[in-house]
Design an enzyme around this catalytic site. Structure first.
Site: not given
Ligand code: NAD
Ligand code: DAU
Length: 341
Positions: A126-128, A154, A158
């Site tokens: 992730t970019d985080e 988190y 990662k």
């Molecule tokens: P998500 O939380 O929707 O899904 C995570 C999945 O992993 C779930 O199905 C969960 O059951 C499974 N899981 C969790 N722990 C596990 C374990 N111990 N063994 C097997 N399965 C397990 O997450 P997402 O948003 O789909 O993110 C997927 C990946 O992409 C993550 O690695 C996250 O860090 C990365 N990522 C997410 C974003 C975003 O914006 N959502 C952006 C960049 C990178």
């Molecule tokens: O940048 C990639 C990441 O983006 C992934 O690695 C993470 O898995 C994914 O959850 C996401 O993280 P963020 O923290 O950026 O996403 P989130 O949707 O939780 O929040 C987006 C922005 O919105 C952040 O600045 C916090 C704000 N926010 C979030 C929630 C849940 C609010 O203002 N109110 C809220 O209730």
């Protein structure tokens, strides 16, 4: 010959969209969808895809026997590793499961991949992991050379997985790839994250909780673009390399909120509640995706203004999907996270 791909976290948001994309495109791969089904994993995300091409295996990536058995049973060639605890706010409530799955789980998978001579392994980072960017220098973005400086439990977990991958490449010369993507949005996004939370709260007639001053910036990318980038890196990426993936689409949370309210015809004053900020809240993320464009020819295809409308419509068309989630344990989490804030 058809390859067999183990996709960890395949029942989550991005993992299930990735499997869906491969099936839709008729890619010649067999997919072993491996998932523990935590609160975020949902069989409803995959149910219509299961069959000859896609097989589901319930298992924990932290369990070496379960991982090895899946690799052996299905003669897995390549691994795409999505499985993670993914929500920053939950990592602030408790970091244990994050370190366990995101660090230890990644180590278990790497060891199994090494023992079983897996021919490619892609870690979805992730970019985080890069930390936060200054607001007043819009030209400064994350490149693959930016030091990893994670700020939340988190992102630290990662980053732990990310540097483990790096170390296994350098030490064991394994066929490893890493992607670091910005914020995704789209169908099947768990309604604890900003966009699906706000869309579904508004559909329920509830207010939306905006953290702090609402001016934090994220770089939003449609999930299918991220999945396409992962597939591109898996096909053509150079082992040992990390590739940034982003939408070149920086927006403040206020702008996102305004866009959603407008599309849903809801007035700001009635529906937006400013709440106490997230502790340690990263101010700005922005991705420089020059490397993946120049080396692998990948660029995003979806435009935010239309893809956000498609996304909102998906939540309108799939009310049962998110209403089933927003019950039971979810309500307890919502209370802990937002009550009195
Ligand atoms: P998500 O939380 O929707 O899904 C995570 C999945 O992993 C779930 O199905 C969960 O059951 C499974 N899981 C969790 N722990 C596990 C374990 N111990 N063994 C097997 N399965 C397990 O997450 P997402 O948003 O789909 O993110 C997927 C990946 O992409 C993550 O690695 C996250 O860090 C990365 N990522 C997410 C974003 C975003 O914006 N959502 C952006 C960049 C990178
Ligand atoms: O940048 C990639 C990441 O983006 C992934 O690695 C993470 O898995 C994914 O959850 C996401 O993280 P963020 O923290 O950026 O996403 P989130 O949707 O939780 O929040 C987006 C922005 O919105 C952040 O600045 C916090 C704000 N926010 C979030 C929630 C849940 C609010 O203002 N109110 C809220 O209730």
């Amino acid at each position: 010959m058809t390859k067999t791909l183990l996709v960890t976290g395949a029942a989550g948001f991005i993992g299930s969209n990735f499997v869906r994309m491969l099936v839709k495109r008729r890619e010649s791969v067999k997919i072993i969808a491996f998932d523990k089904l935590t609160y975020a994993g949902n069989m409803a995300n995959l149910a219509d895809l299961l069959g000859d091409q896609v097989v589901f295996v319930k298992g924990d990536i932290c369990d070496p026997a379960a991982v090895t058995k899946a690799i052996e049973d299905y003669r897995v060639d390549e691994i795409v590793h999505f499985a993670a605890e993914s929500h920053v706010d939950r990592s602030i409530l408790g970091s244990g499961p994050f370190v366990q799955t995101n660090v230890v789980g990644t180590q278990v998978l790497l060891d199994a991949a090494r023992a079983k001579d897996i021919t490619k392994f892609l870690y979805v980072s992730t970019d985080e992991v890069y930390g936060t960017l200054p607001e007043d220098q819009p030209d400064v973005k994350f490149t693959e050379e930016t030091p990893l400086q994670p700020n939340s439990p988190y992102s630290a977990s990662k980053a732990g997985g990310d540097v483990l991958v790096r170390s296994y490449f350098h030490t064991f010369n394994m066929p490893l790839l890493t992607t670091r993507c910005s914020n995704n949005y789209g169908p099947y996004h768990f309604p604890e994250k900003l966009i699906p939370l706000f869309v579904t709260n508004l559909m329920e007639g509830k207010q939306v909780p905006l953290y702090g001053d609402g001016k934090n910036v994220r770089d939003w990318l449609y999930v299918e673009d991220h999945c396409d980038a992962i597939w591109t890196v898996l096909q053509r990426g150079a082992f040992g390399e990390a590739y940034n993936v982003g939408g070149n689409n920086e927006m403040t949370n206020r702008q996102i909120t305004e866009t959603i309210l407008k599309a849903m015809d809801k007035p700001w004053d009635q529906f937006v509640k400013y709440v106490q900020d997230r502790p340690g809240h990263d101010r700005r993320y922005a991705i420089d995706a020059t490397k993946i464009k120049e080396h692998l020819g990948w660029e995003p295809k979806f435009r935010f203004d239309s893809a956000i409308k498609t996304t909102i419509q998906w939540y309108r068309d799939n009310e049962k999907w998110w209403r089933d989630i927003k019950s039971g344990d979810y309500l307890k989490y919502y209370d802990t996270q937002y009550a009195g804030r």
